[in-house]
Motif scaffolding. Structure first.
Motif, PDB file in Angstrom:
ATOM      1  N   SER A 127       0.820  -1.219   0.000  1.00 53.50           N
ATOM      2  CA  SER A 127       0.000   0.000   0.000  1.00 53.50           C
ATOM      3  C   SER A 127       0.852   1.267   0.000  1.00 53.50           C
ATOM      4  O   SER A 127       0.350   2.353  -0.317  1.00 53.50           O
ATOM      5  CB  SER A 127      -0.936   0.018   1.214  1.00 53.50           C
ATOM      6  N   ALA A 128       2.143   1.147   0.341  1.00 51.36           N
ATOM      7  CA  ALA A 128       3.035   2.309   0.332  1.00 51.36           C
ATOM      8  C   ALA A 128       3.184   2.887  -1.067  1.00 51.36           C
ATOM      9  O   ALA A 128       3.582   4.042  -1.233  1.00 51.36           O
ATOM     10  CB  ALA A 128       4.409   1.926   0.873  1.00 51.36           C
ATOM     11  N   VAL A 129       2.851   2.110  -2.088  1.00 52.47           N
ATOM     12  CA  VAL A 129       2.987   2.551  -3.478  1.00 52.47           C
ATOM     13  C   VAL A 129       1.721   3.237  -3.975  1.00 52.47           C
ATOM     14  O   VAL A 129       1.749   4.007  -4.930  1.00 52.47           O
ATOM     15  CB  VAL A 129       3.277   1.344  -4.398  1.00 52.47           C
ATOM     16  N   GLY A 166      14.523 -12.864   7.084  1.00 53.10           N
ATOM     17  CA  GLY A 166      15.856 -12.640   7.629  1.00 53.10           C
ATOM     18  C   GLY A 166      16.117 -11.282   8.225  1.00 53.10           C
ATOM     19  O   GLY A 166      17.265 -10.975   8.561  1.00 53.10           O
ATOM     20  N   THR A 167      15.084 -10.431   8.384  1.00 55.70           N
ATOM     21  CA  THR A 167      15.323  -9.133   9.035  1.00 55.70           C
ATOM     22  C   THR A 167      15.309  -9.309  10.554  1.00 55.70           C
ATOM     23  O   THR A 167      14.672 -10.232  11.080  1.00 55.70           O
ATOM     24  CB  THR A 167      14.273  -8.096   8.620  1.00 55.70           C
ATOM     25  N   VAL A 168      15.978  -8.398  11.255  1.00 58.46           N
ATOM     26  CA  VAL A 168      16.119  -8.551  12.706  1.00 58.46           C
ATOM     27  C   VAL A 168      14.880  -8.112  13.468  1.00 58.46           C
ATOM     28  O   VAL A 168      14.754  -8.382  14.673  1.00 58.46           O
ATOM     29  CB  VAL A 168      17.342  -7.760  13.220  1.00 58.46           C
ATOM     30  N   SER A 169      13.966  -7.430  12.803  1.00 53.84           N
ATOM     31  CA  SER A 169      12.741  -6.990  13.465  1.00 53.84           C
ATOM     32  C   SER A 169      11.616  -6.877  12.441  1.00 53.84           C
ATOM     33  O   SER A 169      11.865  -6.837  11.221  1.00 53.84           O
ATOM     34  CB  SER A 169      12.942  -5.628  14.142  1.00 53.84           C
ATOM     35  N   GLN A 170      10.393  -6.820  12.937  1.00 54.53           N
ATOM     36  CA  GLN A 170       9.261  -6.629  12.042  1.00 54.53           C
ATOM     37  C   GLN A 170       9.355  -5.275  11.348  1.00 54.53           C
ATOM     38  O   GLN A 170       9.099  -5.154  10.144  1.00 54.53           O
ATOM     39  CB  GLN A 170       7.947  -6.715  12.815  1.00 54.53           C
ATOM     40  N   ALA A 171       9.752  -4.251  12.096  1.00 52.74           N
ATOM     41  CA  ALA A 171       9.861  -2.901  11.525  1.00 52.74           C
ATOM     42  C   ALA A 171      10.856  -2.869  10.368  1.00 52.74           C
ATOM     43  O   ALA A 171      10.600  -2.251   9.326  1.00 52.74           O
ATOM     44  CB  ALA A 171      10.274  -1.903  12.602  1.00 52.74           C
ATOM     45  N   LYS A 172      11.986  -3.557  10.531  1.00 53.10           N
ATOM     46  CA  LYS A 172      12.983  -3.617   9.452  1.00 53.10           C
ATOM     47  C   LYS A 172      12.411  -4.359   8.245  1.00 53.10           C
ATOM     48  O   LYS A 172      12.662  -3.988   7.090  1.00 53.10           O
ATOM     49  CB  LYS A 172      14.251  -4.317   9.940  1.00 53.10           C
ATOM     50  N   GLY A 173      11.637  -5.389   8.515  1.00 50.36           N
ATOM     51  CA  GLY A 173      11.017  -6.133   7.432  1.00 50.36           C
ATOM     52  C   GLY A 173      10.001  -5.299   6.674  1.00 50.36           C
ATOM     53  O   GLY A 173       9.941  -5.357   5.442  1.00 50.36           O
ATOM     54  N   VAL A 221      10.120  -4.389   2.707  1.00 47.63           N
ATOM     55  CA  VAL A 221       9.015  -4.733   1.810  1.00 47.63           C
ATOM     56  C   VAL A 221       8.492  -3.486   1.105  1.00 47.63           C
ATOM     57  O   VAL A 221       8.213  -3.510  -0.109  1.00 47.63           O
ATOM     58  CB  VAL A 221       7.888  -5.431   2.602  1.00 47.63           C
ATOM     59  N   GLU A 222       8.363  -2.393   1.828  1.00 50.84           N
ATOM     60  CA  GLU A 222       7.838  -1.173   1.209  1.00 50.84           C
ATOM     61  C   GLU A 222       8.828  -0.597   0.199  1.00 50.84           C
ATOM     62  O   GLU A 222       8.420  -0.128  -0.877  1.00 50.84           O
ATOM     63  CB  GLU A 222       7.494  -0.146   2.289  1.00 50.84           C
ATOM     64  N   ALA A 263      10.972  -2.337  -1.511  1.00 54.48           N
ATOM     65  CA  ALA A 263      10.943  -3.248  -2.658  1.00 54.48           C
ATOM     66  C   ALA A 263       9.686  -3.034  -3.502  1.00 54.48           C
ATOM     67  O   ALA A 263       9.745  -3.063  -4.739  1.00 54.48           O
ATOM     68  CB  ALA A 263      11.010  -4.694  -2.176  1.00 54.48           C
ATOM     69  N   ALA A 264       8.551  -2.804  -2.859  1.00 55.21           N
ATOM     70  CA  ALA A 264       7.296  -2.565  -3.592  1.00 55.21           C
ATOM     71  C   ALA A 264       7.397  -1.295  -4.428  1.00 55.21           C
ATOM     72  O   ALA A 264       6.967  -1.260  -5.590  1.00 55.21           O
ATOM     73  CB  ALA A 264       6.138  -2.474  -2.609  1.00 55.21           C
ATOM     74  N   LYS A 265       7.965  -0.244  -3.854  1.00 54.25           N
ATOM     75  CA  LYS A 265       8.131   1.011  -4.586  1.00 54.25           C
ATOM     76  C   LYS A 265       9.062   0.828  -5.784  1.00 54.25           C
ATOM     77  O   LYS A 265       8.803   1.341  -6.871  1.00 54.25           O
ATOM     78  CB  LYS A 265       8.672   2.092  -3.654  1.00 54.25           C
ATOM     79  N   ALA A 266      10.151   0.107  -5.571  1.00 52.97           N
ATOM     80  CA  ALA A 266      11.097  -0.131  -6.668  1.00 52.97           C
ATOM     81  C   ALA A 266      10.453  -0.972  -7.761  1.00 52.97           C
ATOM     82  O   ALA A 266      10.623  -0.707  -8.952  1.00 52.97           O
ATOM     83  CB  ALA A 266      12.346  -0.827  -6.129  1.00 52.97           C
ATOM     84  N   ALA A 267       9.706  -1.996  -7.352  1.00 53.22           N
ATOM     85  CA  ALA A 267       9.102  -2.910  -8.326  1.00 53.22           C
ATOM     86  C   ALA A 267       8.081  -2.200  -9.202  1.00 53.22           C
ATOM     87  O   ALA A 267       8.126  -2.298 -10.436  1.00 53.22           O
ATOM     88  CB  ALA A 267       8.450  -4.081  -7.596  1.00 53.22           C
ATOM     89  N   VAL A 268       7.158  -1.482  -8.591  1.00 51.10           N
ATOM     90  CA  VAL A 268       6.152  -0.756  -9.374  1.00 51.10           C
ATOM     91  C   VAL A 268       6.816   0.387 -10.136  1.00 51.10           C
ATOM     92  O   VAL A 268       6.441   0.697 -11.271  1.00 51.10           O
ATOM     93  CB  VAL A 268       5.027  -0.238  -8.465  1.00 51.10           C
TER      94      VAL A 268
END
Length: 334
Positions: free
Chosen positions: A251-253, A297-304, A308-309, A311-316
């Motif tokens: 949804s960040a995109v 493999g991220t150390v926290s949910q926030a880092k994950g 993800v956000e 990567a989503a921005k880059a992908a779109v």
């Protein structure tokens, strides 16, 4: 696994998923070679005229037979322009995403208007709670096969499972569909080839790929689906109304509130590292995209979530930037 907190859908025109076509052109009188530059490369179009070419104004007037021949329409045979290498563009865009040490990320995108798609990475990931979309799609397919509607109890479970990511509801529906056996059977019909249901009650450890999640999203949002329109609309409606604190990820995109999604997050007990995933449909500049991003493999949910956000921005972005470049090149060539 995340703990619990706290319908209707619409179809776009049937043009979704159909590749764009250039119109068949017609010219008369002469044999013409047309060469046009596009953002993707050079397009060559050959025009065939029947009869002789018309002479210049200074030349003698053509005979009646020549005029008749020249008046016949000449067809132009379009030659398909070279395809944009979407996978290469996506790979380049994802290469610019900062991935934490020991972490991995994979992404897949589909432009619903053009039908163009791309995938980056083919590794398998734990689904965590994004499998809840698959569980509901399986339940609806099974209900269709049986010629029945969901029961009131099933609907209550489905609502809590998608909107609130309630695990107890997911476990109830996991049992109803026949656990991994039921999920795998439905996924075979849906066209998923790299997804395997989790062992026993461990639905969150279902293994999947970004490409398979894109295929699943096509079953939910696309035209060519094993699900009925009513079933699609039901899932879409729930994915549009996930609770506010779960509206992150793909949804960040999106432009404003134009999105429907399901996220998953899970801390692995063996390593303490996180699986964070996001799948859904987003609207960007009037175009609908299906997007799946998986990470681990991220150390926290926030880092994950941040990964993800990004990567989503880059992908779109690999799609929207290509479209912008194509439009600019087309304008410059006119």
């Amino acid at each position: 696994m995340e703990s619990p907190r706290a319908t209707s859908g619409s179809r776009r025109a049937r043009r979704r998923g159909r590749p764009r076509r250039r119109a068949l052109l017609y010219v008369s009188l002469a044999t013409v070679a047309v060469v046009g530059a596009t953002a993707a490369g050079t397009v060559y179009v050959k025009a065939h005229a029947h009869g002789n070419a018309v002479s210049s104004a200074a030349s003698p007037a053509p005979s009646s037979s020549a005029s008749a021949a020249a008046s016949e329409e000449a067809s132009v045979e379009p030659v398909t322009e070279p395809a944009v290498d979407r996978d290469a563009l996506l790979s380049s865009a994802m290469g610019k995403v900062t991935v934490p040490s020991a972490a991995k990320v994979s992404a897949a995108v589909l432009d619903l208007d053009s039908g163009d798609s791309a995938a980056y990475g083919d590794s398998a990931f734990d689904t965590a709670s994004i499998v809840k979309v698959d569980i509901l799609a399986t339940l609806l397919l099974q209900a269709q096969d049986a010629g029945r509607h969901l029961t009131a109890t099933e609907k209550a479970y489905a609502t809590k499972m998608i909107e609130n990511s309630d695990n107890t509801s997911a476990s109830e529906l996991w049992d109803i569909i026949g656990k991994a056996t039921g999920l795998d059977a439905a996924n075979k019909r849906f066209g998923l080839t790299g997804t395997e249901g989790g062992d026993g009650a461990l639905w969150g450890l279902t293994q999947t790929t970004a490409a398979d999640q894109l295929t699943l999203l096509q079953q939910v949002f696309g035209d060519d689906s094993k699900l009925s329109e009513a079933s699609q609309a039901y899932i879409q409606g729930l994915m549009k109304t996930v609770e506010s604190d779960q509206r992150w990820g793909v949804s960040a995109v999106a432009d404003g509130s134009e999105f429907a999604l399901k996220n998953g997050w899970l801390a692995r007990s063996t390593t303490g590292l996180w699986d964070v995933n996001s799948i859904g449909r987003v609207t960007v500049d009037g175009t609908d995209y299906l997007v799946a991003v998986l990470s681990k493999g991220t150390v926290s949910q926030a880092k994950g979530i941040s990964l993800v956000e990004a990567a989503a921005k880059a992908a779109v972005g690999s799609f929207t930037e290509a479209e912008s470049s194509a439009s600019a090149s087309a304008s410059a060539s006119q």
